[in-house]
Design a protein around this motif. Structure first.
Motif, PDB file in Angstrom:
ATOM      1  N   GLY A 183       0.798  -1.221   0.000  1.00  0.00           N
ATOM      2  CA  GLY A 183       0.000   0.000   0.000  1.00  0.00           C
ATOM      3  C   GLY A 183       0.829   1.268   0.000  1.00  0.00           C
ATOM      4  N   GLY A 184       2.149   1.153   0.159  1.00  0.00           N
ATOM      5  CA  GLY A 184       3.017   2.315   0.156  1.00  0.00           C
ATOM      6  C   GLY A 184       3.617   2.548  -1.213  1.00  0.00           C
ATOM      7  N   PRO A 185       4.746   3.270  -1.267  1.00  0.00           N
ATOM      8  CA  PRO A 185       5.423   3.503  -2.559  1.00  0.00           C
ATOM      9  C   PRO A 185       5.844   2.182  -3.198  1.00  0.00           C
ATOM     10  CG  PRO A 185       6.306   4.931  -0.834  1.00  0.00           C
ATOM     11  CD  PRO A 185       5.423   3.933  -0.148  1.00  0.00           C
ATOM     12  N   HIS A 186       5.899   2.174  -4.531  1.00  0.00           N
ATOM     13  CA  HIS A 186       6.270   0.956  -5.245  1.00  0.00           C
ATOM     14  C   HIS A 186       7.688   0.533  -4.906  1.00  0.00           C
ATOM     15  CE1 HIS A 186       7.858  -1.321  -8.758  1.00  0.00           C
ATOM     16  NE2 HIS A 186       6.709  -1.955  -8.609  1.00  0.00           N
ATOM     17  N   VAL A 187       7.863  -0.760  -4.653  1.00  0.00           N
ATOM     18  CA  VAL A 187       9.176  -1.344  -4.368  1.00  0.00           C
ATOM     19  C   VAL A 187       9.596  -2.174  -5.568  1.00  0.00           C
ATOM     20  CG1 VAL A 187      10.519  -2.836  -2.854  1.00  0.00           C
ATOM     21  CG2 VAL A 187       8.722  -1.380  -1.890  1.00  0.00           C
ATOM     22  N   GLY A 188      10.746  -1.856  -6.151  1.00  0.00           N
ATOM     23  CA  GLY A 188      11.243  -2.579  -7.307  1.00  0.00           C
ATOM     24  C   GLY A 188      12.640  -3.126  -7.058  1.00  0.00           C
ATOM     25  N   LEU A 189      13.055  -4.052  -7.914  1.00  0.00           N
ATOM     26  CA  LEU A 189      14.365  -4.674  -7.801  1.00  0.00           C
ATOM     27  C   LEU A 189      15.127  -4.530  -9.107  1.00  0.00           C
ATOM     28  CD1 LEU A 189      13.370  -8.055  -6.056  1.00  0.00           C
ATOM     29  CD2 LEU A 189      14.325  -6.015  -4.965  1.00  0.00           C
ATOM     30  N   ASP A 190      16.398  -4.128  -9.001  1.00  0.00           N
ATOM     31  CA  ASP A 190      17.265  -4.104 -10.178  1.00  0.00           C
ATOM     32  C   ASP A 190      17.629  -5.527 -10.583  1.00  0.00           C
ATOM     33  OD1 ASP A 190      17.233  -1.374 -10.298  1.00  0.00           O
ATOM     34  OD2 ASP A 190      19.235  -1.080  -9.446  1.00  0.00           O
ATOM     35  N   THR A 191      18.179  -5.673 -11.784  1.00  0.00           N
ATOM     36  CA  THR A 191      18.626  -6.966 -12.266  1.00  0.00           C
ATOM     37  C   THR A 191      19.748  -7.513 -11.396  1.00  0.00           C
ATOM     38  OG1 THR A 191      18.029  -6.404 -14.539  1.00  0.00           O
ATOM     39  CG2 THR A 191      19.633  -8.180 -14.245  1.00  0.00           C
ATOM     40  N   ALA A 192      19.599  -8.763 -10.959  1.00  0.00           N
ATOM     41  CA  ALA A 192      20.666  -9.433 -10.200  1.00  0.00           C
ATOM     42  C   ALA A 192      21.711  -9.957 -11.181  1.00  0.00           C
ATOM     43  CB  ALA A 192      20.097 -10.575  -9.370  1.00  0.00           C
ATOM     44  N   LYS A 193      22.996  -9.813 -10.821  1.00  0.00           N
ATOM     45  CA  LYS A 193      24.095 -10.248 -11.676  1.00  0.00           C
ATOM     46  C   LYS A 193      25.146 -10.932 -10.828  1.00  0.00           C
ATOM     47  CE  LYS A 193      23.438  -6.150 -14.577  1.00  0.00           C
ATOM     48  NZ  LYS A 193      24.087  -4.943 -15.160  1.00  0.00           N
ATOM     49  N   GLY A 194      25.794 -11.956 -11.398  1.00  0.00           N
ATOM     50  CA  GLY A 194      26.853 -12.623 -10.649  1.00  0.00           C
ATOM     51  C   GLY A 194      27.264 -13.938 -11.263  1.00  0.00           C
ATOM     52  N   ALA A 195      27.894 -14.760 -10.438  1.00  0.00           N
ATOM     53  CA  ALA A 195      28.418 -16.046 -10.896  1.00  0.00           C
ATOM     54  C   ALA A 195      27.358 -17.136 -10.780  1.00  0.00           C
ATOM     55  CB  ALA A 195      29.652 -16.433 -10.085  1.00  0.00           C
ATOM     56  N   ILE A 196      27.473 -18.148 -11.648  1.00  0.00           N
ATOM     57  CA  ILE A 196      26.610 -19.325 -11.581  1.00  0.00           C
ATOM     58  C   ILE A 196      27.477 -20.572 -11.653  1.00  0.00           C
ATOM     59  CG2 ILE A 196      26.201 -19.209 -14.083  1.00  0.00           C
ATOM     60  CD1 ILE A 196      23.492 -20.557 -13.582  1.00  0.00           C
ATOM     61  N   ALA A 197      27.195 -21.524 -10.782  1.00  0.00           N
ATOM     62  CA  ALA A 197      27.885 -22.817 -10.784  1.00  0.00           C
ATOM     63  C   ALA A 197      26.868 -23.911 -11.087  1.00  0.00           C
ATOM     64  CB  ALA A 197      28.554 -23.080  -9.442  1.00  0.00           C
ATOM     65  N   THR A 198      27.280 -24.901 -11.872  1.00  0.00           N
ATOM     66  CA  THR A 198      26.386 -25.966 -12.320  1.00  0.00           C
ATOM     67  C   THR A 198      27.019 -27.325 -12.089  1.00  0.00           C
ATOM     68  OG1 THR A 198      25.575 -24.517 -14.088  1.00  0.00           O
ATOM     69  CG2 THR A 198      25.047 -26.857 -14.267  1.00  0.00           C
ATOM     70  N   ALA A 199      26.214 -28.281 -11.662  1.00  0.00           N
ATOM     71  CA  ALA A 199      26.628 -29.680 -11.609  1.00  0.00           C
ATOM     72  C   ALA A 199      25.449 -30.517 -12.087  1.00  0.00           C
ATOM     73  CB  ALA A 199      27.027 -30.095 -10.195  1.00  0.00           C
ATOM     74  N   GLY A 200      25.735 -31.518 -12.924  1.00  0.00           N
ATOM     75  CA  GLY A 200      24.631 -32.296 -13.456  1.00  0.00           C
ATOM     76  C   GLY A 200      25.071 -33.638 -14.000  1.00  0.00           C
ATOM     77  N   MET A 201      24.107 -34.347 -14.579  1.00  0.00           N
ATOM     78  CA  MET A 201      24.354 -35.671 -15.145  1.00  0.00           C
ATOM     79  C   MET A 201      23.510 -35.829 -16.406  1.00  0.00           C
ATOM     80  SD  MET A 201      25.969 -38.670 -14.480  1.00  0.00           S
ATOM     81  CE  MET A 201      26.062 -38.900 -12.687  1.00  0.00           C
ATOM     82  N   ASP A 202      24.154 -36.268 -17.483  1.00  0.00           N
ATOM     83  CA  ASP A 202      23.441 -36.647 -18.700  1.00  0.00           C
ATOM     84  C   ASP A 202      23.321 -38.165 -18.755  1.00  0.00           C
ATOM     85  OD1 ASP A 202      23.169 -34.043 -19.535  1.00  0.00           O
ATOM     86  OD2 ASP A 202      24.907 -34.090 -20.866  1.00  0.00           O
ATOM     87  N   PHE A 203      22.152 -38.653 -19.171  1.00  0.00           N
ATOM     88  CA  PHE A 203      21.896 -40.085 -19.318  1.00  0.00           C
ATOM     89  C   PHE A 203      21.598 -40.350 -20.790  1.00  0.00           C
ATOM     90  CE2 PHE A 203      20.731 -38.751 -15.079  1.00  0.00           C
ATOM     91  CZ  PHE A 203      21.220 -39.751 -14.254  1.00  0.00           C
ATOM     92  N   ASN A 204      22.543 -40.968 -21.488  1.00  0.00           N
ATOM     93  CA  ASN A 204      22.361 -41.225 -22.911  1.00  0.00           C
ATOM     94  C   ASN A 204      21.265 -42.251 -23.153  1.00  0.00           C
ATOM     95  OD1 ASN A 204      24.216 -39.490 -24.161  1.00  0.00           O
ATOM     96  ND2 ASN A 204      25.924 -40.849 -23.666  1.00  0.00           N
ATOM     97  N   ILE A 205      20.319 -41.895 -24.006  1.00  0.00           N
ATOM     98  CA  ILE A 205      19.286 -42.819 -24.452  1.00  0.00           C
ATOM     99  C   ILE A 205      19.750 -43.500 -25.738  1.00  0.00           C
ATOM    100  CG2 ILE A 205      16.883 -43.013 -25.215  1.00  0.00           C
ATOM    101  CD1 ILE A 205      16.336 -40.487 -23.489  1.00  0.00           C
ATOM    102  N   ASN A 206      20.288 -42.727 -26.651  1.00  0.00           N
ATOM    103  CA  ASN A 206      20.986 -43.241 -27.832  1.00  0.00           C
ATOM    104  C   ASN A 206      21.983 -42.171 -28.258  1.00  0.00           C
ATOM    105  OD1 ASN A 206      19.466 -41.356 -29.409  1.00  0.00           O
ATOM    106  ND2 ASN A 206      17.819 -42.860 -29.592  1.00  0.00           N
ATOM    107  N   SER A 207      22.515 -42.278 -29.458  1.00  0.00           N
ATOM    108  CA  SER A 207      23.564 -41.350 -29.860  1.00  0.00           C
ATOM    109  C   SER A 207      23.057 -39.925 -30.034  1.00  0.00           C
ATOM    110  CB  SER A 207      24.216 -41.821 -31.160  1.00  0.00           C
ATOM    111  OG  SER A 207      23.255 -41.853 -32.209  1.00  0.00           O
TER     112      SER A 207
END
Length: 218
Positions: free
Chosen positions: A151-175
């Motif tokens: 109900g007060g003044p509008h609250v906004g957020l700037d774009t977040a920026k930074g590092a990303i780390a990923t870990a995962g697994m692929d499961f081959n179905i075929n080639s």
């Protein structure tokens, strides 16, 4: 979570079928010398799926607020320099919607849509049924439709920026086809604006994502 259940069931079925399907495809090379059915040498991979994104549990210290997780479809495109090293462009195909809660319950909603560019290393040979991988890169997440003003003044957020780390697994179905599961961690803050002006606060989102997907190589 319920929006990911059909995808989860499809991927579980694919994973159960993967070893026999891949072995059958690989076996064709022994009877047909003109065919080289292998994942090795394919340089482009496209993955479509979905992810759950969970922001930090205390995004604005002292403000006593919490941001619930959300789900969204995701897409990624990778270019493989060789069978083990790839560059991936990953992002949400739609916005993650988050409910913002305070001590008294829901106080608003926000939406965000991340995109990231990462370098990855894929272990084992391209034709291995299970291929773990790790990655590190840079991300940006755009926030929109912030509705946390109370109900007060509008609250906004700037774009977040930074590092990303990923870990995962692929499961081959075929080639060509494979299933993927991955976890991503994004480290970045978003500056808080009140009535369009910065107020000096930063919201620590630092979200985790857990994703499932189905991919194809070309």
């Amino acid at each position: 979570m319920s929006s990911l259940r059909p995808l989860s069931m499809a991927l579980l079925s694919a994973l159960a079928f993967a070893p026999s399907a891949f072995a059958q495809d690989a076996g064709t090379t022994s009877t047909d010398t003109t065919s080289t059915d292998t994942a090795s040498g394919k340089r482009i991979a496209i993955v479509g799926g979905g992810a759950i994104l969970q922001p930090d549990s205390d995004p604005l210290p002292g403000a006593r607020i919490d941001i619930d997780g959300g789900t969204a479809p995701t897409l990624s495109a990778s270019w493989y320099i060789n069978d083990n090293i790839a560059v991936e462009l990953w992002g949400a195909a739609d916005k993650f919607n988050h409910r913002v809660r305070g001590d008294g319950g829901k106080i608003g909603t926000i939406e965000q849509q991340p995109i990231a560019l990462s370098g990855q290393y894929h272990f084992r040979s391209a034709d291995s049924v299970m291929r773990p991988f790790v990655g590190l890169g840079y991300y940006e997440s755009n926030f929109s439709n912030e509705d946390i003003s109370g109900g007060g003044p509008h609250v906004g957020l700037d774009t977040a920026k930074g590092a990303i780390a990923t870990a995962g697994m692929d499961f081959n179905i075929n080639s060509r086809w494979f299933a993927r599961t991955d976890v991503r961690y994004m480290k970045g803050d978003a500056k808080v604006n009140v009535a369009g002006e910065p107020n000096g606060d930063e919201m620590t989102m630092d979200p985790w994502t857990v994703g499932l997907g189905l991919g194809a190589r070309f």
